[in-house]
Scaffold this active site. Structure first.
Site, PDB file in Angstrom:
ATOM      1  CD  GLN A  83     -16.076   6.730  -2.124  1.00  0.00           C
ATOM      2  OE1 GLN A  83     -16.421   6.604  -3.152  1.00  0.00           O
ATOM      3  NE2 GLN A  83     -16.025   8.036  -1.695  1.00  0.00           N
TER       4      GLN A  83
ATOM      5  CG  LEU B 284      -6.485   6.241  11.849  1.00  0.00           C
ATOM      6  CD1 LEU B 284      -7.050   6.723   9.834  1.00  0.00           C
ATOM      7  CD2 LEU B 284      -5.482   5.733  12.488  1.00  0.00           C
TER       8      LEU B 284
ATOM      9  CE1 TYR C 275     -15.144  13.676  11.297  1.00  0.00           C
ATOM     10  CE2 TYR C 275     -14.851  15.397   9.439  1.00  0.00           C
ATOM     11  CZ  TYR C 275     -15.333  15.044  10.232  1.00  0.00           C
ATOM     12  OH  TYR C 275     -16.771  15.683  10.946  1.00  0.00           O
TER      13      TYR C 275
ATOM     14  CE1 TYR D  75     -11.217  15.215   3.411  1.00  0.00           C
ATOM     15  CE2 TYR D  75     -11.152  16.600   1.950  1.00  0.00           C
ATOM     16  CZ  TYR D  75     -11.177  15.400   2.572  1.00  0.00           C
ATOM     17  OH  TYR D  75     -10.574  14.503   1.380  1.00  0.00           O
TER      18      TYR D  75
HETATM   19  N1  LIG Z   1     -14.383  11.473  -1.115  1.00  0.00           N
HETATM   20  C1  LIG Z   1     -13.838  12.585  -1.897  1.00  0.00           C
HETATM   21  O1  LIG Z   1     -14.355  12.522  -2.584  1.00  0.00           O
HETATM   22  C2  LIG Z   1     -11.735  12.564  -1.645  1.00  0.00           C
HETATM   23  C3  LIG Z   1     -12.036  13.694  -2.750  1.00  0.00           C
HETATM   24  C4  LIG Z   1     -10.601  13.816  -1.989  1.00  0.00           C
HETATM   25  C5  LIG Z   1      -9.239  12.866  -1.664  1.00  0.00           C
HETATM   26  N2  LIG Z   1      -9.929  11.570  -1.166  1.00  0.00           N
HETATM   27  C6  LIG Z   1      -8.977  11.157  -0.311  1.00  0.00           C
HETATM   28  O2  LIG Z   1      -9.092   9.878  -0.328  1.00  0.00           O
HETATM   29  C7  LIG Z   1      -8.535   9.015   0.763  1.00  0.00           C
HETATM   30  C8  LIG Z   1     -10.138   7.570   0.704  1.00  0.00           C
HETATM   31  O3  LIG Z   1     -11.239   8.357   0.481  1.00  0.00           O
HETATM   32  P1  LIG Z   1     -12.625   7.505   0.851  1.00  0.00           P
HETATM   33  O4  LIG Z   1     -13.421   8.785   0.006  1.00  0.00           O
HETATM   34  O5  LIG Z   1     -11.972   6.497   0.015  1.00  0.00           O
HETATM   35  O6  LIG Z   1     -12.563   7.706   2.758  1.00  0.00           O
HETATM   36  P2  LIG Z   1     -14.123   6.565   2.444  1.00  0.00           P
HETATM   37  O7  LIG Z   1     -14.997   6.321   1.986  1.00  0.00           O
HETATM   38  O8  LIG Z   1     -14.918   7.832   3.499  1.00  0.00           O
HETATM   39  O9  LIG Z   1     -13.352   5.775   4.141  1.00  0.00           O
HETATM   40  C9  LIG Z   1     -12.839   6.253   4.982  1.00  0.00           C
HETATM   41  C10 LIG Z   1     -12.186   5.791   5.952  1.00  0.00           C
HETATM   42  O10 LIG Z   1     -11.847   5.667   7.161  1.00  0.00           O
HETATM   43  C11 LIG Z   1     -12.172   5.437   8.214  1.00  0.00           C
HETATM   44  N3  LIG Z   1     -11.710   6.069   9.491  1.00  0.00           N
HETATM   45  C12 LIG Z   1     -12.621   6.983   9.502  1.00  0.00           C
HETATM   46  N4  LIG Z   1     -12.306   7.713  10.645  1.00  0.00           N
HETATM   47  C13 LIG Z   1     -11.380   6.782  11.549  1.00  0.00           C
HETATM   48  C14 LIG Z   1     -10.749   6.194  12.301  1.00  0.00           C
HETATM   49  N5  LIG Z   1     -11.392   7.589  13.540  1.00  0.00           N
HETATM   50  N6  LIG Z   1     -10.060   5.998  12.648  1.00  0.00           N
HETATM   51  C15 LIG Z   1      -9.843   4.587  11.803  1.00  0.00           C
HETATM   52  N7  LIG Z   1     -10.429   4.427  10.606  1.00  0.00           N
HETATM   53  C16 LIG Z   1     -11.620   5.552   9.866  1.00  0.00           C
HETATM   54  C17 LIG Z   1     -13.617   4.832   7.983  1.00  0.00           C
HETATM   55  O11 LIG Z   1     -13.847   3.317   8.810  1.00  0.00           O
HETATM   56  P3  LIG Z   1     -15.501   3.408   9.345  1.00  0.00           P
HETATM   57  O12 LIG Z   1     -15.877   2.011   7.655  1.00  0.00           O
HETATM   58  O13 LIG Z   1     -14.597   2.338  10.714  1.00  0.00           O
HETATM   59  O14 LIG Z   1     -15.804   4.293   9.494  1.00  0.00           O
HETATM   60  C18 LIG Z   1     -13.515   4.463   6.202  1.00  0.00           C
HETATM   61  O15 LIG Z   1     -12.309   3.119   6.282  1.00  0.00           O
HETATM   62  C19 LIG Z   1      -8.689   9.861   2.043  1.00  0.00           C
HETATM   63  O16 LIG Z   1      -7.628  10.357   1.852  1.00  0.00           O
HETATM   64  C20 LIG Z   1      -9.771  11.002   1.713  1.00  0.00           C
HETATM   65  O17 LIG Z   1      -9.462  12.329   2.259  1.00  0.00           O
HETATM   66  C21 LIG Z   1     -11.560  11.524  -0.675  1.00  0.00           C
END
Ligand SMILES: NC(=O)c1ccc[n+]([C@@H]2O[C@H](COP(=O)([O-])OP(=O)(O)OC[C@H]3O[C@@H](n4cnc5c(N)ncnc54)[C@H](OP(=O)(O)O)[C@@H]3O)[C@@H](O)[C@H]2O)c1
Length: 294
Positions: free
Chosen positions: A14, A42, A66, A130
């Site tokens: 996202q 990763l 993750y 998490y």
């Molecule tokens: N989502 C939330 O509500 C939330 C809230 C607070 C903080 N955050 C933080 O904000 C940041 C962005 O979150 P997001 O919601 O944009 O995440 P997301 O949509 O879940 O996307 C996660 C990304 O990480 C990649 N990924 C996962 N495992 C991997 C691995 N083993 N090797 C390489 N790439 C990997 C995924 O790639 P693939 O396409 O290959 O799966 C995807 O591009 C993160 O640090 C998260 O912890 C998120």
């Protein structure tokens, strides 16, 4: 001056997706991920080191994580590999190159017992795997030091990926009644806002007229939309703009047990970010309206 090379890890996520567009003007963007031509997994430290050494970035944006909060309870090893070990390796490689590491963390590092916005210096106490793994990632980066920015954000949604907004829109098409938790308070944050603010901050840091110096600015900053709400009121605001409006029923966390415990109150104060970089964040409902109109 060496051209800026921006290594973007997690370009399919996202935040990563929005970053890819928002940072284009700042330099050459190198998207990397499990399905990108610049491949990285990763969970594999060698693949992380090889990627950084091969691409020689000036800036590393780590938007990968993750993020499956409930699944993490039974996949702790995987969550720690991605959220804790990999960021530490990225920090080491960034330091070796003199590059800046930008990393994202979460409001779930807090226990949620406070009832006013958390500042960066409030002691952390994650309630689940998490949050613990993300906290370990912050600590791994801090232990290495160097040039880093850790942006803690929260309740991320957007027009793609897995998120609450898209789930509510889908359920509204499928059901006549939705029962939504009304006793968890947070700040829904549009992924584009996170990316735009990141790009604004990078533009400031890399401006020849910048008064901001790295590594002095290294640290943790809270970055969310302003205001606060509950999942129930967030759902109401989403569905108010929809074509079909099922009945919404407010419920308590106890009525909706999940494998991972979540903080009851996880609103983050963004005062440090605003004072340091002069950025003003939109309120969550303004950002939602813009996202829905997009
Ligand atoms: N989502 C939330 O509500 C939330 C809230 C607070 C903080 N955050 C933080 O904000 C940041 C962005 O979150 P997001 O919601 O944009 O995440 P997301 O949509 O879940 O996307 C996660 C990304 O990480 C990649 N990924 C996962 N495992 C991997 C691995 N083993 N090797 C390489 N790439 C990997 C995924 O790639 P693939 O396409 O290959 O799966 C995807 O591009 C993160 O640090 C998260 O912890 C998120």
């Amino acid at each position: 001056m060496t051209p800026t090379r921006i290594l973007l890890i997690g370009a399919t996520g996202q935040v990563g997706w929005e970053l890819q567009r928002c940072v284009q003007a700042l330099g050459t963007v190198i998207p990397a991920g499990r399905q990108q031509s610049h491949r990285v997994d990763l969970t594999d430290p060698d693949s992380v080191r090889t990627l950084v050494q091969a691409t020689q970035p000036t800036i590393i944006l780590n938007a990968a994580a993750y993020t499956a909060v409930d699944k993490a309870e039974t996949e702790a090893e995987l969550a720690y590999a991605v959220n804790a070990q990999a960021p530490g390796i990225l920090a080491e490689e960034a330091q070796r190159l003199g590059a800046l590491l930008v990393h994202y963390s979460t409001d779930y590092v807090f226990n949620g017992q406070q009832c006013h916005p958390y500042t960066e210096d409030v002691p952390t106490q994650p309630l689940g795997v998490y949050g613990s793994s993300k906290l370990a990632g912050e600590q791994a980066i801090q232990a290495v030091g160097g040039q880093y920015l850790i942006f803690r954000t929260a309740w991320v949604y957007g027009r793609r990926g897995h998120n609450f907004l898209l789930t509510m829109q889908r359920l509204a098409r499928e059901r006549d009644e939705l029962r939504i938790v009304n006793d968890q308070v947070g700040a829904p944050t549009w992924s584009r806002v996170i990316a735009e603010v990141t790009a604004m901050i990078l533009a400031q840091l890399y401006s020849p007229f910048s008064r901001l110096e790295m590594p002095e600015m290294s640290g943790i900053y809270h970055l969310t939309c302003a205001g606060e709400t509950t999942w129930y009121h967030f759902a109401s605001a989403i569905l108010a703009q929809g074509e079909r409006q099922p009945r919404l029923v407010p419920i308590t966390t106890k009525d909706y047990p999940t494998p991972a415990q979540r903080p009851a109150y996880s609103v983050l104060s963004c005062a440090k970010l605003q004072e340091t970089f002069g950025v003003n964040l939109p309120s969550w409902d303004q950002a939602l309206a813009l996202c829905l109109a997009n």
